[in-house]
Design a protein around this motif. Structure first.
Motif, PDB file in Angstrom:
ATOM      1  N   SER A 204      40.037  44.939  32.706  1.00 60.16           N
ATOM      2  CA  SER A 204      39.002  44.041  32.216  1.00 60.16           C
ATOM      3  C   SER A 204      39.397  43.543  30.831  1.00 60.16           C
ATOM      4  CB  SER A 204      37.702  44.849  32.145  1.00 60.16           C
ATOM      5  OG  SER A 204      36.668  44.123  31.571  1.00 60.16           O
TER       6      SER A 204
ATOM      7  N   CYS B  39      34.517  38.927  29.441  1.00 62.34           N
ATOM      8  CA  CYS B  39      34.740  38.475  30.820  1.00 62.34           C
ATOM      9  C   CYS B  39      33.485  38.787  31.632  1.00 62.34           C
ATOM     10  CB  CYS B  39      35.965  39.182  31.418  1.00 62.34           C
ATOM     11  SG  CYS B  39      36.174  38.874  33.188  1.00 62.34           S
TER      12      CYS B  39
ATOM     13  N   CYS C  65      34.122  40.559  34.941  1.00 65.26           N
ATOM     14  CA  CYS C  65      34.431  41.979  34.728  1.00 65.26           C
ATOM     15  C   CYS C  65      33.155  42.783  34.462  1.00 65.26           C
ATOM     16  CB  CYS C  65      35.380  42.150  33.549  1.00 65.26           C
ATOM     17  SG  CYS C  65      36.955  41.284  33.731  1.00 65.26           S
ATOM     18  N   GLU C  66      32.309  42.248  33.596  1.00 66.73           N
ATOM     19  CA  GLU C  66      31.060  42.925  33.265  1.00 66.73           C
ATOM     20  C   GLU C  66      30.173  43.070  34.488  1.00 66.73           C
ATOM     21  OE1 GLU C  66      29.625  40.414  30.152  1.00 66.73           O
ATOM     22  OE2 GLU C  66      31.075  41.180  28.690  1.00 66.73           O
TER      23      GLU C  66
ATOM     24  N   GLN D  19      31.635  45.744  36.802  1.00 69.26           N
ATOM     25  CA  GLN D  19      31.428  47.072  36.234  1.00 69.26           C
ATOM     26  C   GLN D  19      29.980  47.526  36.436  1.00 69.26           C
ATOM     27  OE1 GLN D  19      32.735  47.533  32.171  1.00 69.26           O
ATOM     28  NE2 GLN D  19      31.966  49.625  32.036  1.00 69.26           N
TER      29      GLN D  19
ATOM     30  N   ILE E  34      42.064  39.286  36.262  1.00 70.38           N
ATOM     31  CA  ILE E  34      40.914  40.159  36.051  1.00 70.38           C
ATOM     32  C   ILE E  34      39.643  39.557  36.646  1.00 70.38           C
ATOM     33  CG2 ILE E  34      41.831  41.361  34.041  1.00 70.38           C
ATOM     34  CD1 ILE E  34      40.019  39.498  32.358  1.00 70.38           C
ATOM     35  N   PRO E  35      38.736  40.396  37.082  1.00 70.78           N
ATOM     36  CA  PRO E  35      38.794  41.848  37.105  1.00 70.78           C
ATOM     37  C   PRO E  35      39.678  42.363  38.249  1.00 70.78           C
ATOM     38  CG  PRO E  35      36.742  41.129  38.095  1.00 70.78           C
ATOM     39  CD  PRO E  35      37.451  39.893  37.596  1.00 70.78           C
TER      40      PRO E  35
END
Length: 90
Positions: free
Chosen positions: A7, A11, A14-15, A18, A50-51
């Protein structure tokens, strides 16, 4: 089982991933989040990807297929269970 999430700060994909991973409780795994901006090799490898989720298989990382950002928590959970079961027997 240990999963690795590559990550970077800021981003949103990504967040979001997660947050969804944190909501999975039907099977146990440790999640290690790696900030690609902290190492040149990670940045070079994953800057456009990413992610990225990898499975730690006895010290060897295996990249998992990237889930859709629109996947629900239950859909992500099903995908992970299916993929991890399939590949844990190999």
């Amino acid at each position: 089982m240990r999963l690795i999430l590559y990550s970077k700060p800021g981003c949103h994909l990504c967040e979001g991933l997660q947050e969804k991973l944190a909501q999975i409780h039907s099977f146990s795994f440790d999640l290690e989040v790696r900030d690609i901006t902290t190492r040149a090799d990670w940045f070079q490898t994953y800057q456009y990807e990413i992610p990225v989720i990898c499975r730690d298989n006895n010290g060897k990382e295996e990249q998992l297929p990237r889930p859709s950002p629109r996947a629900t928590v239950s859909h992500l959970e099903q995908l992970l269970q299916k993929y991890l079961k399939t590949h844990s027997s190999e």
